[in-house]
Motif scaffolding. Structure first.
Motif, mmCIF file in Angstrom:
data_model
loop_
_atom_site.group_PDB
_atom_site.id
_atom_site.type_symbol
_atom_site.label_atom_id
_atom_site.label_comp_id
_atom_site.label_asym_id
_atom_site.label_seq_id
_atom_site.Cartn_x
_atom_site.Cartn_y
_atom_site.Cartn_z
ATOM 1 N N MET A 104 -7.002 2.090 7.588
ATOM 2 C CA MET A 104 -6.125 2.165 8.768
ATOM 3 C C MET A 104 -4.674 2.362 8.349
ATOM 4 O O MET A 104 -3.938 3.143 8.975
ATOM 5 N N TYR A 105 -4.261 1.661 7.283
ATOM 6 C CA TYR A 105 -2.882 1.827 6.813
ATOM 7 C C TYR A 105 -2.641 3.246 6.303
ATOM 8 O O TYR A 105 -1.633 3.881 6.641
ATOM 9 N N ILE A 107 -4.200 6.017 7.028
ATOM 10 C CA ILE A 107 -4.275 7.012 8.110
ATOM 11 C C ILE A 107 -3.045 6.980 9.003
ATOM 12 O O ILE A 107 -2.481 8.017 9.355
ATOM 13 N N PHE A 108 -2.605 5.776 9.361
ATOM 14 C CA PHE A 108 -1.533 5.648 10.359
ATOM 15 C C PHE A 108 -0.143 5.434 9.754
ATOM 16 O O PHE A 108 0.838 5.349 10.493
ATOM 17 N N SER A 109 -0.060 5.372 8.440
ATOM 18 C CA SER A 109 1.250 5.194 7.819
ATOM 19 C C SER A 109 2.154 6.403 8.105
ATOM 20 O O SER A 109 1.721 7.555 8.025
ATOM 21 N N LYS A 110 3.396 6.131 8.419
ATOM 22 C CA LYS A 110 4.364 7.193 8.700
ATOM 23 C C LYS A 110 5.207 7.537 7.475
ATOM 24 O O LYS A 110 6.180 8.283 7.582
ATOM 25 N N LYS A 114 2.037 11.001 1.303
ATOM 26 C CA LYS A 114 0.697 10.949 1.860
ATOM 27 C C LYS A 114 -0.328 10.694 0.752
ATOM 28 O O LYS A 114 -0.296 11.327 -0.291
#
Length: 319
Positions: A104-105, A107-110, A114
């Motif tokens: 989750m971190y 995938i959703f990290s801004k 990457k």
């Protein structure tokens, strides 16, 4: 003869169970760090993932164990749900919970940096094996995870070191040291998956994560019926591991399009060894070149060398 049922070994004020858990985690983290650094990912990202993984793994491992105890009706253990030092951590539960949180971190990290999710799976999941191999000795310290009665005339009894044989005298009988068998099996798998397959990158990103899941699922499926007090929930989780692992291997190795440029990186400076001793680098195709710094003495000479592109016929210069 000392009966070690319920005995928890300590070193001074510290429980050996807790010490082996910490040592296992540390060894796994160091393994992950080696490959993380080789992928040129930042330590900051790894530190965040570790900060997420460690507490969620412990919480998940304990929750799964408490659920298993509740299913079995062991309410005295359920009421002492916080007493981790007494034993009772589900490895599968810890891996599942920590994996979900870390995914989750990622995938959703801004963050601008990457992380390739398949590479993260490849680097992190198989490294758990060394933590499991070491952690099983915590079960030895707490005298748990043992098998049926072991005959004194059996080969297993005769070849066991005296200290292990002595501590396997539990509930008025010698017991098969299942913790030892699983520890050895995990150590062998760790060497093969991490330091052979991952080191040389012979398989596509994500595949060895699936191999880990299949392997451990099969291992636990075989070991669980041998335990003194087998638990159905772990058989279900083991089957889940095998199914998810098979999906991982098929998808990563055969189905998902290879969206990487693949390069051979020689392990040694001597050009005569380049044909046989190298590891593969998978770089996303949107990046047009893989840059290797000339001052990285562990990988290349100071002089520029030619790096062979595996998935197409073009060449690039290593600088």
């Amino acid at each position: 003869m000392v009966d070690f049922k319920g005995v928890q070994l300590k070193i001074g004020p510290f429980y050996v169970y807790s010490l082996t858990m910490m040592l296992g985690m540390l060894t796994a983290i160091l393994t992950i760090y080696y490959f993380w650094r080789r992928e040129k990912y930042s330590f900051e990202k790894l530190a965040i993932l570790i900060f997420i993984a460690l507490p969620t793994a412990l919480i998940g491992a304990r929750i799964y164990f408490i659920i298993q105890q509740a299913i079995e009706g062991n309410w005295s253990t359920v009421k002492r749900f916080w007493a981790i030092w007494e034993g009772g951590l589900s490895i599968q539960g810890g891996v599942i919970t920590a994996t979900i949180c870390c995914v989750m971190y990622i995938i959703f990290s801004k963050s601008k940096e990457k992380i390739d999710l398949k590479k993260a799976f490849t680097i992190i999941l198989p490294a758990v094996l060394i933590g499991q191999a070491i952690g099983r000795w915590g079960n030895f310290a707490n005298h748990e995870v043992y098998g049926q009665v072991m005959s004194e005339s059996s080969l297993a009894f005769k070849i066991l070191p005296p200290i292990i044989r002595q501590h396997m005298y539990i509930d008025k009988a010698y017991r098969l040291p299942l913790f030892l068998y699983e520890s050895i099996a995990n150590l062998i798998a760790y060497i093969l998956i991490v330091w052979v397959l991952n080191f040389f990158n012979w398989l596509r990103p994500g595949t060895t994560a699936g191999i880990y899941l299949i392997y451990y699922g099969i291992l636990r499926s075989g070991m669980e019926p041998l335990r003194d007090g087998s638990y159905g929930i772990y058989k279900v989780i083991s089957a889940f591991y095998i199914i998810v692992g098979l999906i991982f291997v098929v998808m990563c190795e055969f189905v998902i399009k290879l969206n990487y440029n693949v390069y051979k990186i020689p392990l040694y400076k001597n050009e005569k060894t380049h044909k046989y001793f190298y590891f593969l680098v998978y770089e996303p195709k949107q990046k047009h070149s893989y840059v290797v710094k000339s001052n990285d003495k562990k990988i290349l000479n100071k002089q520029a060398q030619e790096i062979q592109v595996v998935n197409n016929s073009s060449n690039i210069d290593a600088k």
